[in-house]
Design an enzyme around this catalytic site. Sequence first.
Site, PDB file in Angstrom:
ATOM      1  N   SER A 576       0.849  -1.195   0.000  1.00  0.00           N
ATOM      2  CA  SER A 576       0.000   0.000   0.000  1.00  0.00           C
ATOM      3  C   SER A 576       0.891   1.254   0.000  1.00  0.00           C
ATOM      4  CB  SER A 576      -0.955  -0.041   1.196  1.00  0.00           C
ATOM      5  OG  SER A 576      -2.008   0.893   1.034  1.00  0.00           O
ATOM      6  N   ASP A 651      -9.364  -4.672  -5.847  1.00  0.00           N
ATOM      7  CA  ASP A 651      -8.986  -3.772  -4.753  1.00  0.00           C
ATOM      8  C   ASP A 651      -9.858  -2.526  -4.832  1.00  0.00           C
ATOM      9  OD1 ASP A 651      -7.715  -2.008  -2.984  1.00  0.00           O
ATOM     10  OD2 ASP A 651      -5.721  -2.812  -3.427  1.00  0.00           O
ATOM     11  N   HIS A 683      -7.670  -5.392  -1.247  1.00  0.00           N
ATOM     12  CA  HIS A 683      -6.416  -4.778  -0.822  1.00  0.00           C
ATOM     13  C   HIS A 683      -5.579  -5.710   0.060  1.00  0.00           C
ATOM     14  CE1 HIS A 683      -3.881  -1.283  -0.630  1.00  0.00           C
ATOM     15  NE2 HIS A 683      -3.968  -1.154   0.673  1.00  0.00           N
TER      16      HIS A 683
END
Length: 706
Positions: A576, A651, A683
């Site tokens: 991320s 995601d 995610h």
Amino acid sequence: MHSQQKEFTVENIWEHTFAPELLESLHPMNNGTEYTVLEKNKETGQSSIELYNYQTGEKVKTVISSSFIKGLSSIDNYEYSTNESKILLATEVENIYRHSFRAIYYVYDVASNGSFKLNDKKIQAPLLSPDGSKVAYVMDNNLYVLNFTTGAEIQLTDDGKKNEIINGITDWVYEEEFAFVRAFDWSADGNKLAFLRFDEKEVPEFSMDVFGAQLYPQQEVFKYPKAGEKNAKVSLHLANLESMALDQVKLGSYTDFYIPRIEWTADANILSVQVINRHQNELDLVFIDAVSKKPTIVLEEKDPAYIDITDNLTFLKDNSFIWTSEKDGYNHIYHYNKDGNLKNQVTKGDWDVTQYYGFDEDSKTVFYQSVEGNSINRMVYSIKLDGSNKKKLSQKEGSNEANFNKGFKTYVNTFSDVNTPYLFSLNDAKTGKVIRELKENNTLVTKLKDYKVLPKEFSTIEINGEQLNMWTIKPANFDASKKYPLFMHQYSGPGSQQVQNTWNRYNDYWFMMLAQQGYMLICVDGRGTGFKGAAFKKSTQKDLGNLEVQDQIAVAKKMSDLPYVDASRIGIWGWSYGGFMSSNCIFKAPDTFKMAIAVAPVTNWRFYDTIYTERYLTTPQENAKGYDSNSPINYVNGLKGNYLLVHGSADDNVHVQNTMQLIEALVQANKQFDWAIYPDKNHRISGGNTSIHLYTKMTNFIKSNL
């Protein structure tokens, strides 16, 4: 030391071999002497709410078991009414986004042992009224109230429609960035319901294909405001269930604003509303008179960078309130009277309060958690409301979290450190002393004795004029006369923390596994990370990814000067925000990093959502340079080393668009790299064998390229 120690593997890590025992869903009872927890029987699959006595530790009784109710296969979570007359039981939970879910709910009446299913359809965010006589919930974006006494169901709204109008729960961006789903609240008398309404009609749509196993993929379409785009229009509404009146409340002359929290005060006729501007640097606490609907601003907070939203606002019996703020440079507790006038600053010092636990009216004592002494630890404290008589209640250095009983006489302390898995104890709230242990993880400790556990070593490293927190895991059989490849882990996002004296997460076992195979691992929390004061945290404002990348590059260079680090074999990875960082590092410092892995990275800040991105960068229209100077997609020409790029195709948070556009940029720059897309994974990129596959892929990439 055992002679034949086992090694960690991707399989034994991700098959949850080393999962610790926890106290699930602990609820302190109103009587102050008992608590309930959710327990699951691994053999039968049944679950139950069990009642325990704090002092003796003995089980008092089973409150309710899934086997007691026909059709109830399991209890996934539960929630009491304020007066504990009824319990909401959730089952068949279906996750939606990070926090939101739908479920089948049952209502259990404690006195009669009776129960009934709330609705045949799955619903969202139900909340019992304080007296347990009603329940409010959301179904298909509309808000409903069921009166248990009359049996009448009232539909308060009828305009709810997917991707258009939402009543009573938050939209995607509020849920993700303000971290709440239920956007309604009961007044103390249970006669009024305040709720938020989101008009999403003008918010741009995002779509992603869900491939599944069918002949044609399905398209998931939802409203997602990217930086600089239109947000949902949010409005506040008030339902009076006695007069059956429903009114929109006008908050004043605000334009382009958010309502990140609503909460009734101790006065059943006064509603508190937090209103923050789009830049999130001006926050008003507004009190609404439920009779006249008149708004009054009682507190105004401004910050040169941004203001974090918390759940710390607490109303005392006289409707004075507790508030936390970073206005003196650190996060501290303040006490205001009911009109918003400051009575006093309760805590002071060059350290952050990390959690506010509550206020004992009898002893006039505030309980909180802070990083005083060392920002990698968490300790529990008490202090008088006037700021006197501060006491450190925590007995051991490490990570301490408290769950206080009603009355604040005792608390359940959850302790762990880098060497000790979670230990649950009952502690005295006056002295902090342990009364007795509730649950330990000795079984896990014994199991780990058979493995090559390579613990983290904590230190600090001076980088760019700052003392940064750091951990190191040295390779097995470390020899300072040899040279080792260095693999760097980081996340680096605003206010985050990776270097913390707490028990292992799954990644930590993976790091140990890599150390078993001869790699040195480090992690450094650079500028912009949390728990070292506002100035340190907000130093990256309007320039996200600049100072953070400088710090990680400087760390790599400083480590390369050590005699036992092979300067030609330094790698970095992250997920991320951490993937955004690792990409920038290998693109911007190609002679420093030999390899990098980026999982689910933001590659262009213009692709990310309004609330998060604009909090730190303002809008792209106002700060194009801040967006583009630090987006990896603009630096692909720098790539020299080995780069692995990973994303889940479903995601909903950091869209696969980030990776697809980076792939195209790398291809057009004629850069060779490796990549993997995990179909229909969000995610987290997990489920089934997905984690095992992903971590095996990353392990093999590291072994081949570092």
